[in-house]
Every structure is written in C-alpha cells, then in structure tokens.
Design an enzyme around this catalytic site. Sequence first.
Site, PDB file in Angstrom:
ATOM      1  N   ASP A 101       0.820  -1.210   0.000  1.00 24.71           N
ATOM      2  CA  ASP A 101       0.000   0.000   0.000  1.00 24.71           C
ATOM      3  C   ASP A 101       0.861   1.270   0.000  1.00 24.71           C
ATOM      4  O   ASP A 101       1.944   1.285   0.582  1.00 24.71           O
ATOM      5  CB  ASP A 101      -0.903  -0.012   1.238  1.00 24.71           C
TER       6      ASP A 101
ATOM      7  N   ASN B 246     -10.244  -2.611  -6.855  1.00 26.02           N
ATOM      8  CA  ASN B 246      -9.359  -1.817  -7.714  1.00 26.02           C
ATOM      9  C   ASN B 246      -9.946  -1.557  -9.096  1.00 26.02           C
ATOM     10  O   ASN B 246      -9.557  -0.599  -9.773  1.00 26.02           O
ATOM     11  CB  ASN B 246      -7.993  -2.493  -7.866  1.00 26.02           C
TER      12      ASN B 246
END
Length: 249
Positions: free
Chosen positions: A26, A74
Amino acid sequence: MENSLNDSSIILDPSKLPKHVAIIMDGNGRWAKSRGLPRVYGHKKGAEVAKTIVYKTKELGIPYLTLFAFSKENWLRPKEEVETLLELLKIYLDAEFERMKNEGIKFKVIGDKEDFPEELKHKLEFIEKATENNDKMVLCMALSYGGKAEIIKATKKIAEEVKKEKILPENIDENLFRKFLDTKDIPDPDLLIRTSGEMRISNFLLFQLAYTEFYFTPVYWPDFDEKEYLKALYSYQQRERRFGKVYEP
C-alpha cells in the site's frame, strides 16, 4: 543458531522465520503524490520493490509469499490507472517468467482470473502451468481478489456438493471448508505486513488471517526495501504465538 542476514543492525534467527508472509503493498499513489509525480510513477516503483522482496524471500528460505497485487475494488479506480496496473502486471510477468522458472519459484494466482482481459488471463494460466512443479518457493499473487468473494464462492461450491449429496451438512467443518478456498494448497500466513500506515486488512484473506501476526509500518510500499523487510521479520520473531492458548512458564 542466530545469523545476521544482510544488515548488521538486524539479527534474525533462521529457525524462527515465518513459513508464509503475506503483504498488502500500500501507498504507491501517496508516495508519488508526495513527490509531485503522477500516481503511475508510484506503481512503477512499487513493481520494482515487489521484485526485490520476492527474491529476498527466496534467499531467506521462506517458502510462501502472497502479494495483494490487485483487489476486486481496484476495478473501480480511474480507467487510466487500472490500465496502467494491468500493463505493469504484464511487464512484470514477461520480465520475471524465466527467472522464476530457473530459480524454482512456483507462481500461483488467487482471485478471479476470468475478470482480466483474455491475453492477460492466458498469460497468468501459462505461467502457473509452466512453474507448477517448481518447489523452492511459492509466489502467490492475489489478483482481482476479495476475501468476502472467496468465502462466498467456496460456500456456493459446498452447497452444490450438498445438493448432489456428495457432502453431508453435518460433515462441514473448518478442514473441509478450506478445501474449497483459493488457498487450499498453501498454509495460512504467519505474518501479514501492510505498508503506508493504514491499519486494516482491506478484504484480504479474511478466513486465513485468523491467527496471523500483523505488522503495520508507515513506510510507503515504494520505500519498503530489504532493511524494512528484515525489520518486519525481526518484529515477528519477538512475538509469542499462542493461537488462543495460554502457556504456563
């Protein structure tokens, strides 16, 4: 026996390394933004770091590594960013296929390959097949993956087997349920690492993380180098894993 692994300030015990490390990579976008760069630059740098961590994992003798590379959610990102992520995945696979094959790394995908463009889906399946007999390490890549979706998918498969009278409801237990998960042939993670300072698991391996040790670091993924990885492993080695039990002194 204790041994210094690559950094004199971090001493790891090889006998206490995790067997399976899972990583939520991340912070790529924020890394780029902090430098006044488009998000795509963060993803490119992040892909380079992923390569470094994969081969460091193999060097350390850790047999399983799972990278959360592309989540179900995503797909909801801007089209240009999604296209960039898919292109980087394709470039990574093309560049690393021969090395993975030669170094004995087995490549495995968890998630829904059917969600990807046909060419990329075939590439993923081809590399899985070509490396299926490799036994030095398993690189598991979570692609179009969501923990809730995986559990629902497994439940539906079990329901179908019950309907066909191949499984009795009273025989459904944890071990049977595991056989219907994407991760059925790999052990649960011992250590989960999440970069960028976020402290959540974001729909990742919801069933498998029940007794996993968590390590959160504020370091953005593009800055997560080998030393940061060793720090995470060192932290893991200081934990006492009880799995709900109590150990008497």
